[in-house]
Design a protein around this motif. Structure first.
Motif, PDB file in Angstrom:
ATOM      1  N   GLY A  86      30.520  77.428  70.107  1.00 62.39           N
ATOM      2  CA  GLY A  86      30.462  78.095  68.823  1.00 62.39           C
ATOM      3  C   GLY A  86      30.179  79.579  68.946  1.00 62.39           C
ATOM      4  N   ILE A  87      29.959  80.220  67.802  1.00 60.84           N
ATOM      5  CA  ILE A  87      29.737  81.669  67.776  1.00 60.84           C
ATOM      6  C   ILE A  87      28.439  82.028  68.497  1.00 60.84           C
ATOM      7  CG2 ILE A  87      29.445  83.692  66.303  1.00 60.84           C
ATOM      8  CD1 ILE A  87      32.254  82.466  66.257  1.00 60.84           C
ATOM      9  N   ALA A  88      27.402  81.202  68.346  1.00 60.94           N
ATOM     10  CA  ALA A  88      26.146  81.470  69.050  1.00 60.94           C
ATOM     11  C   ALA A  88      26.357  81.403  70.557  1.00 60.94           C
ATOM     12  CB  ALA A  88      25.074  80.470  68.617  1.00 60.94           C
ATOM     13  N   ARG A 158      35.550  79.052  76.645  1.00 62.89           N
ATOM     14  CA  ARG A 158      34.340  78.301  76.963  1.00 62.89           C
ATOM     15  C   ARG A 158      33.542  77.964  75.702  1.00 62.89           C
ATOM     16  NH1 ARG A 158      32.813  77.933  82.540  1.00 62.89           N
ATOM     17  NH2 ARG A 158      34.760  78.255  83.661  1.00 62.89           N
ATOM     18  N   ALA A 159      33.523  78.873  74.742  1.00 68.25           N
ATOM     19  CA  ALA A 159      32.735  78.664  73.527  1.00 68.25           C
ATOM     20  C   ALA A 159      33.481  77.847  72.478  1.00 68.25           C
ATOM     21  CB  ALA A 159      32.319  80.010  72.942  1.00 68.25           C
ATOM     22  N   GLY A 160      34.774  77.608  72.683  1.00 64.14           N
ATOM     23  CA  GLY A 160      35.561  76.864  71.709  1.00 64.14           C
ATOM     24  C   GLY A 160      35.788  77.630  70.423  1.00 64.14           C
ATOM     25  N   VAL A 161      36.002  78.955  70.542  1.00 57.98           N
ATOM     26  CA  VAL A 161      36.260  79.787  69.371  1.00 57.98           C
ATOM     27  C   VAL A 161      37.604  80.478  69.533  1.00 57.98           C
ATOM     28  CG1 VAL A 161      33.775  80.150  69.033  1.00 57.98           C
ATOM     29  CG2 VAL A 161      35.108  81.841  70.326  1.00 57.98           C
ATOM     30  N   THR A 162      38.047  81.095  68.455  1.00 55.81           N
ATOM     31  CA  THR A 162      39.317  81.818  68.449  1.00 55.81           C
ATOM     32  C   THR A 162      39.063  83.242  67.985  1.00 55.81           C
ATOM     33  OG1 THR A 162      40.521  79.796  67.901  1.00 55.81           O
ATOM     34  CG2 THR A 162      41.654  81.885  67.489  1.00 55.81           C
ATOM     35  N   TRP A 163      39.700  84.188  68.623  1.00 66.13           N
ATOM     36  CA  TRP A 163      39.565  85.575  68.180  1.00 66.13           C
ATOM     37  C   TRP A 163      40.354  85.766  66.900  1.00 66.13           C
ATOM     38  CZ3 TRP A 163      35.629  87.778  70.148  1.00 66.13           C
ATOM     39  CH2 TRP A 163      35.277  87.555  71.479  1.00 66.13           C
TER      40      TRP A 163
END
Length: 232
Positions: A86-88, A158-163
């Motif tokens: 996530g974002i954190a 790694r964080a599972g986020v998208t820019w």
């Protein structure tokens, strides 16, 4: 003179050139003083580097990759034992990499100054009509862009986020900020203030990402053993 493999000899010559310029500045760099510093003949230097501009390009790339390697090492040490999602998690990963480069910057101010000198010298020569010399600066920033994009993509993966902003634009912004922060530190040597500013930079970069909630993403990472999450 000992015969060395070509890549080893090139590395030796680059290190000699870095030592010369760290003491005397980029303007003082010549093929002759590189040869003297490396303990080789002029012909050996000319064999590996046709002209001074080629040597400067390799020097700039060496300095950039040195910083990138420090960032990757700090990143890998954090990622190993922890699951950061996530974002954190992205903030933690970005912080590990960006803060991880600081010890090597702080320990090598002469090398950091050289990166600016190489750029400024190249741009000055481009202004005087030497386009081949001017290309050194463009090559420096292409190398930095490539390294920064790879790092940002890895953090997001790694964080599972998208820019939410094109990653090349984020890389450009981050590198411009880092350029300014390092240059300011070279002036005032206030490491505490610089580290605080780096933390602020991490927070800003993280706002340019969004949580990836796609079920396909989780299926792919669970089934792909080569992915960072595939062996969980």
């Amino acid at each position: 003179m000992q015969r060395l493999p070509a890549d080893v000899r090139r590395g030796q010559l680059i290190e000699a050139a870095l030592a010369v310029t760290a003491q005397q500045g980029v303007a003082a760099l010549t093929i002759r003083n590189v040869a003297e510093a490396a303990g080789v003949s002029l012909g050996v230097v000319h064999y590996h580097f046709e002209h001074k501009e080629e040597l400067l390009t390799e020097m700039g790339q060496c300095l950039i990759l040195e910083i990138s390697e420090a960032m990757r090492l700090a990143f890998s040490q954090l990622v190993g034992p922890l699951e950061l999602r996530g974002i954190a998690g992205l903030r933690e990963l970005l912080g590990a990499g960006i803060r991880g480069l600081w010890p090597i910057i702080e320990a090598s101010p002469d090398h950091q100054l050289l990166t600016y000198e190489i750029t400024a010298q190249a741009l000055r020569q481009r202004g005087a009509g030497n386009d081949s010399a001017g290309a050194i600066a463009a090559h420096q920033y292409r190398t930095m862009d490539t390294q920064a994009v790879a790092f940002l993509d890895l953090c997001a993966q790694r964080a599972g986020v998208t820019w939410s902003t094109p990653v090349d634009q984020i890389a450009r912004f981050a590198l411009a900020a880092l350029d300014g922060l390092v240059l300011r530190w070279l002036v005032d040597r206030d490491s505490d203030a610089t580290l605080t500013a780096l933390d602020d930079l991490v927070q800003i970069i993280a706002t340019k990402a969004r949580q990836d909630c796609s079920p396909d993403h989780h299926l792919e990472t669970a089934s792909d053993p080569s992915s960072p999450d595939g062996n969980r």
